[in-house]
Design an enzyme around this catalytic site. Structure first.
Site, short mmCIF file in Angstrom:
data_model
loop_
_atom_site.label_atom_id
_atom_site.label_comp_id
_atom_site.label_asym_id
_atom_site.label_seq_id
_atom_site.Cartn_x
_atom_site.Cartn_y
_atom_site.Cartn_z
CE LYS A 111 39.29 3.07 -1.24
NZ LYS A 111 40.13 4.00 -1.99
CE LYS A 190 46.36 13.09 2.71
NZ LYS A 190 46.34 12.58 1.32
CE LYS A 193 35.25 12.15 6.83
NZ LYS A 193 35.91 12.77 5.67
#
Length: 321
Positions: A111, A190, A193
């Protein structure tokens, strides 16, 4: 066997969500009692606007019920935030969680690498996930490969707690299907969002058709033969069509005089037909939002009874009773 899984309310579901995660849950619910929760506490790590979070929670409830989650049989469906015991258990687990264990978590580092602003919630995400799992005496937890480490952390914390305070927690096993569909997005990556390359399950026909028509292909003309094995349109078509129908499209590709526009139209028609019963069910549910909230409330009552029993054992074990 008790199965448990959580789903973050992160926006409009796409076909990658459905084939990669949602369908796994729907298939498992026939095998035993299945606790499914909307992970709204987890969603807060990205600081969504309050109204957007509420909207996403309700829409995810609609989506899961429309797609076939059966709360009249084995499924217990609820909001994570309706169970206050989960944050109490998280705090207690924090006290036995080594700092280095969280610092080694791949998800947190990924992240940060993607530009997420670090916060303590993001850092302690695996501890909240452990509380989610252990609170309900879960025995089987379906996870994607990206969540495998978090399940291992859950097992580590359960073992550490049990060694220190006695046998309180059930050790859960992970379930990672051998074949989970990796669904290509409209750009060939892939579907995610994060990449803005999704095809939604629900929504206006025109918008969904436009998303399908935006699937990236090469520049071969109508007359030229094409390779079905490397085409994103064919890869998506396989999710909805029979083997015979896929073989027929592949033959047309190799023969030529069959354009990508034809293939995309065939893909859209198959996809639209596949999700038609779910669209109808969703439209019915949307007419009665009170019933949707009632389903979540009923699920929360069942889940909270289990959570309260677990927390009674935990409090006694650590000396808070």
């Amino acid at each position: 066997m008790r199965i448990l899984t959580g789903i973050q309310p992160s926006g409009i579901p796409h076909i990658g969500n459905f084939f990669g995660m949602m369908r796994q849950v729907l298939d498992l619910q026939s095998k035993g009692e299945t606790f499914v929760f909307i992970a709204d506490y987890h969603a807060m790590t990205t600081n969504p606007a309050a109204e957007k979070l509420r909207e996403n929670v309700f829409n995810l409830a609609l989506d899961m019920l429309a797609c076939g989650l059966d709360t009249d049989k084995n499924a217990v469906f609820f909001r994570q935030s309706d169970i206050p015991e989960v944050t109490e258990l998280m705090w207690i687990l924090n006290t036995v969680t080594p700092l280095g264990l969280l610092e080694r978590a791949h998800s947190y580092k990924d992240k940060l690498a993607k530009g997420f602003l670090p916060n303590t919630g993001l850092f302690t995400y695996p501890v909240l996930m452990a509380a989610d799992i252990l609170l309900y005496n879960s025995t089987l937890v379906p996870v994607g490969k990206d969540q495998k480490q978090h399940l291992e952390i859950t097992r580590d914390l359960a073992i550490k707690f049990n060694l220190q305070y006695g046998e309180v927690f059930t050790l859960p096993d992970g379930f990672i299907p051998d074949k989970v569909a990796v669904v290509p997005g409209t750009d060939g990556q892939k579907m995610s969002k994060s990449y803005n390359n999704t095809i939604p399950i629900f929504g206006a026909e025109k918008a969904i058709r436009k998303a399908v028509m935006n699937v990236v292909t090469d520049c071969k003309g109508l007359e030229e033969p094409k390779d079905p094995d490397t085409c994103n349109v064919v890869a998506l078509y396989k999710l909805f069509a029979s083997e015979a129908e896929v073989a027929e499209m592949a033959a047309k590709y190799r023969a030529g005089n069959y354009g990508y526009g034809h293939a995309k139209q065939a893909l859209f028609e198959k996809m639209w037909e596949y999700f038609a019963p779910m669209r109808e069910r969703r439209a019915e549910l949307e007419k009665d939002p009170g019933q949707v909230w009632k389903i979540l409330q009923t699920g929360a009552e069942k889940a909270r009874a289990e959570a309260a029993a677990t927390m009674d054992r935990v409090r006694r074990a650590v000396g808070l009773r």
